[in-house]
Design a protein around this motif. Structure first.
Motif, PDB file in Angstrom:
ATOM      1  N   ASP A  50       0.840  -1.203   0.000  1.00 22.23           N
ATOM      2  CA  ASP A  50       0.000   0.000   0.000  1.00 22.23           C
ATOM      3  C   ASP A  50       0.871   1.248   0.000  1.00 22.23           C
ATOM      4  OD1 ASP A  50      -2.407  -1.374   0.063  1.00 22.23           O
ATOM      5  OD2 ASP A  50      -2.444  -1.439   2.245  1.00 22.23           O
ATOM      6  N   GLN A  51       0.468   2.204  -0.795  1.00 20.42           N
ATOM      7  CA  GLN A  51       1.158   3.501  -0.847  1.00 20.42           C
ATOM      8  C   GLN A  51       0.512   4.428   0.170  1.00 20.42           C
ATOM      9  OE1 GLN A  51       3.787   4.731  -2.901  1.00 20.42           O
ATOM     10  NE2 GLN A  51       3.635   6.427  -1.487  1.00 20.42           N
ATOM     11  N   PRO A  52       1.269   4.901   1.163  1.00 19.09           N
ATOM     12  CA  PRO A  52       0.681   5.845   2.116  1.00 19.09           C
ATOM     13  C   PRO A  52       0.338   7.163   1.412  1.00 19.09           C
ATOM     14  CG  PRO A  52       2.936   5.271   2.752  1.00 19.09           C
ATOM     15  CD  PRO A  52       2.643   4.588   1.461  1.00 19.09           C
ATOM     16  N   SER A  53      -0.732   7.755   1.802  1.00 20.01           N
ATOM     17  CA  SER A  53      -1.168   9.008   1.196  1.00 20.01           C
ATOM     18  C   SER A  53      -0.257  10.158   1.603  1.00 20.01           C
ATOM     19  CB  SER A  53      -2.600   9.322   1.641  1.00 20.01           C
ATOM     20  OG  SER A  53      -2.970  10.602   1.181  1.00 20.01           O
ATOM     21  N   THR A  54       0.042  10.995   0.626  1.00 21.08           N
ATOM     22  CA  THR A  54       0.784  12.225   0.907  1.00 21.08           C
ATOM     23  C   THR A  54      -0.101  13.442   0.631  1.00 21.08           C
ATOM     24  OG1 THR A  54       1.703  12.170  -1.330  1.00 21.08           O
ATOM     25  CG2 THR A  54       3.059  11.237   0.438  1.00 21.08           C
ATOM     26  N   ASP A  55      -1.399  13.186   0.463  1.00 21.95           N
ATOM     27  CA  ASP A  55      -2.338  14.274   0.185  1.00 21.95           C
ATOM     28  C   ASP A  55      -2.612  15.082   1.447  1.00 21.95           C
ATOM     29  OD1 ASP A  55      -2.564  13.369  -2.416  1.00 21.95           O
ATOM     30  OD2 ASP A  55      -4.337  12.149  -1.984  1.00 21.95           O
ATOM     31  N   PRO A  56      -2.551  16.420   1.323  1.00 19.55           N
ATOM     32  CA  PRO A  56      -2.889  17.258   2.471  1.00 19.55           C
ATOM     33  C   PRO A  56      -4.378  17.184   2.754  1.00 19.55           C
ATOM     34  CG  PRO A  56      -2.065  18.582   0.608  1.00 19.55           C
ATOM     35  CD  PRO A  56      -2.116  17.160   0.179  1.00 19.55           C
ATOM     36  N   PRO A  57      -4.872  17.439   3.902  1.00 18.14           N
ATOM     37  CA  PRO A  57      -4.102  17.867   5.066  1.00 18.14           C
ATOM     38  C   PRO A  57      -3.691  16.702   5.960  1.00 18.14           C
ATOM     39  CG  PRO A  57      -6.421  18.163   5.518  1.00 18.14           C
ATOM     40  CD  PRO A  57      -6.315  17.598   4.111  1.00 18.14           C
TER      41      PRO A  57
END
Length: 156
Positions: A50-57
């Protein structure tokens, strides 16, 4: 479909999506069963991190996300792939094994995986998504059934 599986010839390329879950282990056993009695079969296995989210906030900072991916890869190698390699080392029908580890949604790399490895039969476990959740999110098994150019075996 069953007829096409029994007609698989020596040198056939089999694919397996594997995450160590009970369903993916059942898919592995079905795949190995279908390979029995055939020689020089090639097994291509793909597992997903799984790719961890880097989307804010609420997402991770990129450096933190990279560290998490690295930890997940190490954990997957130790807890999922090492036992899988041990299991496969005892199977005589498999002449070659290629294991790849990808990061992200399996649907994004499934078709290239199948095409690159010339896979004739793809085995995978079902996730059991149903109802509204399955309709809204879709599933990797549904995607494979509708988009893969090879026969797809979904194990429940």
């Amino acid at each position: 479909f069953i007829h096409s599986l029994t007609m698989a010839q020596e040198g056939t390329h089999f694919g397996l999506l594997y995450d160590g879950s009970a369903l993916s282990q059942k898919a592995l056993e079905q795949c190995l069963f279908m390979m029995e009695g055939k020689s020089k079969c090639h097994l291509h296995i793909c597992t997903c991190i799984d790719q961890p989210s880097t989307d804010p906030p609420f997402g991770y900072l990129p450096d933190e996300a990279d560290k998490i991916v690295k930890e997940r890869k190490q954990k997957t190698e130790e807890q999922v792939l090492a036992p899988l390699r041990e299991r496969l080392s005892k199977h005589t029908a498999v002449s070659s094994v290629n294991i790849s580890m990808e990061v992200g949604d399996p649907r994004s790399y499934l078709l290239p995986f199948v095409e690159k490895n010339n896979i004739s039969f793809l085995f995978m476990g079902s996730r059991g998504l149903s109802g509204l959740q399955g309709f809204l999110l879709g599933s990797t098994s549904q995607f494979a059934m509708h988009n893969c150019p090879c026969s797809v075996v979904i194990v429940k």
